[in-house]
Write a protein that holds these residues in place. Sequence first.
Motif, PDB file in Angstrom:
ATOM      1  N   ILE A  16     -32.234 -52.025 -18.433  1.00  0.00           N
ATOM      2  CA  ILE A  16     -32.296 -52.063 -16.979  1.00  0.00           C
ATOM      3  C   ILE A  16     -30.889 -52.377 -16.498  1.00  0.00           C
ATOM      4  CG2 ILE A  16     -33.293 -53.181 -14.956  1.00  0.00           C
ATOM      5  CD1 ILE A  16     -35.661 -53.976 -16.812  1.00  0.00           C
ATOM      6  N   VAL A  17     -30.358 -51.519 -15.653  1.00  0.00           N
ATOM      7  CA  VAL A  17     -29.006 -51.731 -15.133  1.00  0.00           C
ATOM      8  C   VAL A  17     -29.073 -51.693 -13.611  1.00  0.00           C
ATOM      9  CG1 VAL A  17     -28.460 -49.290 -15.487  1.00  0.00           C
ATOM     10  CG2 VAL A  17     -26.604 -50.901 -15.164  1.00  0.00           C
ATOM     11  N   GLY A  18     -28.608 -52.772 -12.989  1.00  0.00           N
ATOM     12  CA  GLY A  18     -28.683 -52.893 -11.543  1.00  0.00           C
ATOM     13  C   GLY A  18     -27.321 -53.045 -10.909  1.00  0.00           C
ATOM     14  N   ILE A  19     -27.223 -52.579  -9.676  1.00  0.00           N
ATOM     15  CA  ILE A  19     -25.977 -52.664  -8.927  1.00  0.00           C
ATOM     16  C   ILE A  19     -26.330 -52.801  -7.451  1.00  0.00           C
ATOM     17  CG2 ILE A  19     -25.638 -50.196  -8.496  1.00  0.00           C
ATOM     18  CD1 ILE A  19     -22.709 -50.673  -9.536  1.00  0.00           C
ATOM     19  N   VAL A  20     -25.480 -53.480  -6.696  1.00  0.00           N
ATOM     20  CA  VAL A  20     -25.714 -53.677  -5.264  1.00  0.00           C
ATOM     21  C   VAL A  20     -24.602 -52.969  -4.492  1.00  0.00           C
ATOM     22  CG1 VAL A  20     -25.974 -55.370  -3.417  1.00  0.00           C
ATOM     23  CG2 VAL A  20     -26.789 -55.913  -5.724  1.00  0.00           C
ATOM     24  N   THR A  25     -20.998 -48.177   3.593  1.00  0.00           N
ATOM     25  CA  THR A  25     -19.829 -47.647   2.895  1.00  0.00           C
ATOM     26  C   THR A  25     -20.125 -47.168   1.489  1.00  0.00           C
ATOM     27  OG1 THR A  25     -19.196 -49.808   2.003  1.00  0.00           O
ATOM     28  CG2 THR A  25     -18.327 -49.199   4.187  1.00  0.00           C
ATOM     29  N   LYS A  26     -21.250 -47.599   0.922  1.00  0.00           N
ATOM     30  CA  LYS A  26     -21.641 -47.286  -0.458  1.00  0.00           C
ATOM     31  C   LYS A  26     -20.660 -47.870  -1.473  1.00  0.00           C
ATOM     32  CE  LYS A  26     -25.085 -44.801   1.001  1.00  0.00           C
ATOM     33  NZ  LYS A  26     -25.910 -45.564   1.888  1.00  0.00           N
ATOM     34  N   TYR A  69     -24.174 -38.239  -2.067  1.00  0.00           N
ATOM     35  CA  TYR A  69     -24.960 -39.411  -2.437  1.00  0.00           C
ATOM     36  C   TYR A  69     -26.346 -39.363  -1.812  1.00  0.00           C
ATOM     37  CZ  TYR A  69     -26.631 -44.139  -3.073  1.00  0.00           C
ATOM     38  OH  TYR A  69     -27.384 -45.221  -3.424  1.00  0.00           O
ATOM     39  N   LYS A  70     -27.338 -39.298  -2.660  1.00  0.00           N
ATOM     40  CA  LYS A  70     -28.741 -39.471  -2.288  1.00  0.00           C
ATOM     41  C   LYS A  70     -29.292 -40.434  -3.315  1.00  0.00           C
ATOM     42  CE  LYS A  70     -29.431 -35.075  -0.111  1.00  0.00           C
ATOM     43  NZ  LYS A  70     -29.505 -33.686  -0.455  1.00  0.00           N
TER      44      LYS A  70
END
Length: 105
Positions: A16-20, A25-26, A69-70
């Motif tokens: 599991i890899v998460g990012i915020v 602005t992404k 980006y979607k």
Amino acid sequence: LVLRDSQILATDGSIIVGIVLDQKTKKVIGGPDIQSRGVIYLKDARNLMNQVGKILQETIEEHVKANEYKHIDTRNEARKRISRFIQEETGKRPMVMPVIIEIRQ
């Protein structure tokens, strides 16, 4: 489907890899945070997991830069890239779950 997923988890594990991201602005404002279970031994994990985080971050940055980006498409592309990388490095095919959280600041 449930039995197949259970078999994958039992034999190859999960990542599991998460990012915020900032919603407007992404830009990455947190992470990546990686959790793995049953994929590789701890002594080999650090470098490999750092690469997994880089793959997710690079995938997001590429999609943002190309104005493509979607959320779901980016997540699916990251899953494919991470799965391919892990299979090449370890020979295993773990269940890969990228998590992209977008928050307003």
